[in-house]
Design a protein around this motif. Structure first.
Motif, PDB file in Angstrom:
ATOM      1  N   VAL A 157       0.831  -1.214   0.000  1.00 40.00           N
ATOM      2  CA  VAL A 157       0.000   0.000   0.000  1.00 40.00           C
ATOM      3  C   VAL A 157       0.862   1.258   0.000  1.00 40.00           C
ATOM      4  CG1 VAL A 157      -2.049  -1.041   1.012  1.00 40.00           C
ATOM      5  CG2 VAL A 157      -0.262  -0.158   2.522  1.00 40.00           C
ATOM      6  N   LEU A 158       2.097   1.156   0.442  1.00 35.04           N
ATOM      7  CA  LEU A 158       2.999   2.310   0.382  1.00 35.04           C
ATOM      8  C   LEU A 158       3.237   2.720  -1.067  1.00 35.04           C
ATOM      9  CD1 LEU A 158       4.919   4.402   1.541  1.00 35.04           C
ATOM     10  CD2 LEU A 158       6.628   2.594   1.826  1.00 35.04           C
ATOM     11  N   ASP A 159       3.388   1.782  -1.959  1.00 33.84           N
ATOM     12  CA  ASP A 159       3.566   2.104  -3.382  1.00 33.84           C
ATOM     13  C   ASP A 159       2.336   2.821  -3.931  1.00 33.84           C
ATOM     14  OD1 ASP A 159       6.152   0.715  -3.740  1.00 33.84           O
ATOM     15  OD2 ASP A 159       4.961  -1.081  -3.363  1.00 33.84           O
ATOM     16  N   ILE A 160       1.156   2.388  -3.522  1.00 34.79           N
ATOM     17  CA  ILE A 160      -0.080   3.035  -3.962  1.00 34.79           C
ATOM     18  C   ILE A 160      -0.144   4.464  -3.438  1.00 34.79           C
ATOM     19  CG2 ILE A 160      -2.599   2.964  -3.816  1.00 34.79           C
ATOM     20  CD1 ILE A 160      -2.391  -0.094  -3.658  1.00 34.79           C
ATOM     21  N   TYR A 161       0.251   4.651  -2.193  1.00 38.37           N
ATOM     22  CA  TYR A 161       0.240   5.988  -1.595  1.00 38.37           C
ATOM     23  C   TYR A 161       1.204   6.926  -2.322  1.00 38.37           C
ATOM     24  CZ  TYR A 161      -0.478   9.229   2.333  1.00 38.37           C
ATOM     25  OH  TYR A 161      -0.824  10.300   3.124  1.00 38.37           O
ATOM     26  N   LEU A 162       2.370   6.421  -2.658  1.00 40.18           N
ATOM     27  CA  LEU A 162       3.354   7.238  -3.373  1.00 40.18           C
ATOM     28  C   LEU A 162       2.864   7.597  -4.770  1.00 40.18           C
ATOM     29  CD1 LEU A 162       6.661   5.457  -2.288  1.00 40.18           C
ATOM     30  CD2 LEU A 162       5.744   7.624  -1.439  1.00 40.18           C
ATOM     31  N   TRP A 163       2.208   6.657  -5.439  1.00 36.33           N
ATOM     32  CA  TRP A 163       1.600   6.955  -6.751  1.00 36.33           C
ATOM     33  C   TRP A 163       0.678   8.167  -6.650  1.00 36.33           C
ATOM     34  CZ3 TRP A 163      -3.789   5.894  -6.727  1.00 36.33           C
ATOM     35  CH2 TRP A 163      -4.456   6.257  -7.897  1.00 36.33           C
ATOM     36  N   MET A 164      -0.177   8.199  -5.640  1.00 37.79           N
ATOM     37  CA  MET A 164      -1.089   9.330  -5.473  1.00 37.79           C
ATOM     38  C   MET A 164      -0.326  10.636  -5.293  1.00 37.79           C
ATOM     39  SD  MET A 164      -3.858  10.038  -2.411  1.00 37.79           S
ATOM     40  CE  MET A 164      -2.548  10.233  -1.168  1.00 37.79           C
ATOM     41  N   LEU A 165       0.675  10.624  -4.433  1.00 34.31           N
ATOM     42  CA  LEU A 165       1.428  11.851  -4.150  1.00 34.31           C
ATOM     43  C   LEU A 165       2.162  12.354  -5.388  1.00 34.31           C
ATOM     44  CD1 LEU A 165       2.871  10.968  -0.630  1.00 34.31           C
ATOM     45  CD2 LEU A 165       0.933  12.476  -1.140  1.00 34.31           C
ATOM     46  N   VAL A 166       2.676  11.445  -6.193  1.00 34.33           N
ATOM     47  CA  VAL A 166       3.364  11.857  -7.425  1.00 34.33           C
ATOM     48  C   VAL A 166       2.373  12.526  -8.382  1.00 34.33           C
ATOM     49  CG1 VAL A 166       4.562  11.016  -9.488  1.00 34.33           C
ATOM     50  CG2 VAL A 166       5.235  10.176  -7.217  1.00 34.33           C
ATOM     51  N   GLN A 167       1.136  12.064  -8.411  1.00 37.70           N
ATOM     52  CA  GLN A 167       0.134  12.723  -9.255  1.00 37.70           C
ATOM     53  C   GLN A 167      -0.126  14.135  -8.759  1.00 37.70           C
ATOM     54  OE1 GLN A 167      -0.138  10.726 -11.852  1.00 37.70           O
ATOM     55  NE2 GLN A 167       0.945   9.328 -10.443  1.00 37.70           N
ATOM     56  N   TRP A 168      -0.122  14.326  -7.467  1.00 40.19           N
ATOM     57  CA  TRP A 168      -0.313  15.675  -6.913  1.00 40.19           C
ATOM     58  C   TRP A 168       0.852  16.588  -7.247  1.00 40.19           C
ATOM     59  CZ3 TRP A 168      -2.346  14.472  -1.279  1.00 40.19           C
ATOM     60  CH2 TRP A 168      -3.657  13.966  -1.377  1.00 40.19           C
ATOM     61  N   GLU A 169       2.048  16.020  -7.358  1.00 39.42           N
ATOM     62  CA  GLU A 169       3.203  16.824  -7.760  1.00 39.42           C
ATOM     63  C   GLU A 169       2.956  17.429  -9.142  1.00 39.42           C
ATOM     64  OE1 GLU A 169       6.451  18.869  -8.278  1.00 39.42           O
ATOM     65  OE2 GLU A 169       6.029  17.882  -6.349  1.00 39.42           O
ATOM     66  N   ALA A 170       2.414  16.624 -10.060  1.00 36.46           N
ATOM     67  CA  ALA A 170       1.993  17.100 -11.395  1.00 36.46           C
ATOM     68  C   ALA A 170       3.146  17.621 -12.239  1.00 36.46           C
ATOM     69  CB  ALA A 170       0.907  18.171 -11.273  1.00 36.46           C
ATOM     70  N   ASP A 171       4.368  17.278 -11.883  1.00 35.58           N
ATOM     71  CA  ASP A 171       5.527  17.672 -12.683  1.00 35.58           C
ATOM     72  C   ASP A 171       6.369  16.425 -12.907  1.00 35.58           C
ATOM     73  OD1 ASP A 171       7.853  18.683 -13.798  1.00 35.58           O
ATOM     74  OD2 ASP A 171       7.909  20.458 -12.525  1.00 35.58           O
ATOM     75  N   ASP A 172       6.011  15.657 -13.940  1.00 32.99           N
ATOM     76  CA  ASP A 172       6.691  14.384 -14.191  1.00 32.99           C
ATOM     77  C   ASP A 172       8.182  14.571 -14.439  1.00 32.99           C
ATOM     78  OD1 ASP A 172       4.294  13.093 -13.917  1.00 32.99           O
ATOM     79  OD2 ASP A 172       3.915  12.908 -16.067  1.00 32.99           O
TER      80      ASP A 172
END
Length: 207
Positions: A157-172
């Protein structure tokens, strides 16, 4: 179970986890979060008036996305989305999930809603978050395994949580350049068959 969700919210990681588990759940989408979650019917469920909110089959209520992920992982050991209970790896997963919640999740809230954190000019609050976020992403990037997942071979679930946060960053580009391990984890998570539809609902098409 009943799950209250809203596009782009912290509900994305919970909804993704529910999808991976495949547990029966009724999803109630809140389109106008600021308005609907303050109505009496919702406040009776969650007095904080926030999503995500998960109502379990026994009627108890779970809030706080990181805590909800841990509960779901423990409720569904057959899903294999966390290291074994009482193992050192499990404790480390909890450690870094909480680190991300306190430092990164909260950091994005300060960036996006700085007016909630000051009675004065909100812009200095917003401006200060770039350094704050980068410092804590750097810690996560350095401590993460070389792959394929944050905890190594164990998807969690940590990987899932990090995925969400990276989307919030919005700067790939920023993430790939400075925090490539985290960016790689997020890329793999969003293409998982169970999570892809959740990603598209919350954050738009993968293409």
């Amino acid at each position: 179970m009943r799950f209250f969700d809203s596009k782009g919210s912290g509900g994305s990681c919970v909804r993704a986890t529910l999808a991976v588990i495949g547990a029966p759940v009724e999803i109630i989408e809140i389109e106008n979060q600021e308005s609907e979650t303050q109505k009496d019917w919702f406040l009776a469920i969650n007095p904080r008036g926030e999503v995500p909110t998960l109502v379990l089959d026994d009627g108890s209520v779970l809030t706080e996305s990181a805590a909800t992920l841990l509960c779901l992982a423990n409720m569904h050991p057959e899903a294999d989305i966390a290291p074994a209970l009482s193992s050192s790896a499990h404790f480390q997963m909890i450690r870094w999930l909480n680190f991300a919640a306190v430092n990164l999740y909260e950091g994005y809230l300060r960036r996006d809603f700085p007016e909630h954190y000051t009675t004065g000019d909100p812009e200095p609050v917003r401006a200060a978050t770039r350094d704050h976020l980068d410092r804590h992403w750097e810690v996560m990037n350095e401590i993460s395994s070389t792959g394929p997942w944050f905890m190594g071979r164990q998807f969690s679930v940590l990987d899932i949580y990090l995925w969400m946060l990276v989307q919030w960053e919005a700067d790939d580009e920023h993430m790939r350049k400075h925090f490539p391990r985290i960016a790689n984890i997020a890329q793999k998570v969003k293409t998982l068959p169970a999570i892809k539809p959740v990603h598209e609902y919350h954050f738009g098409s993968l293409t």
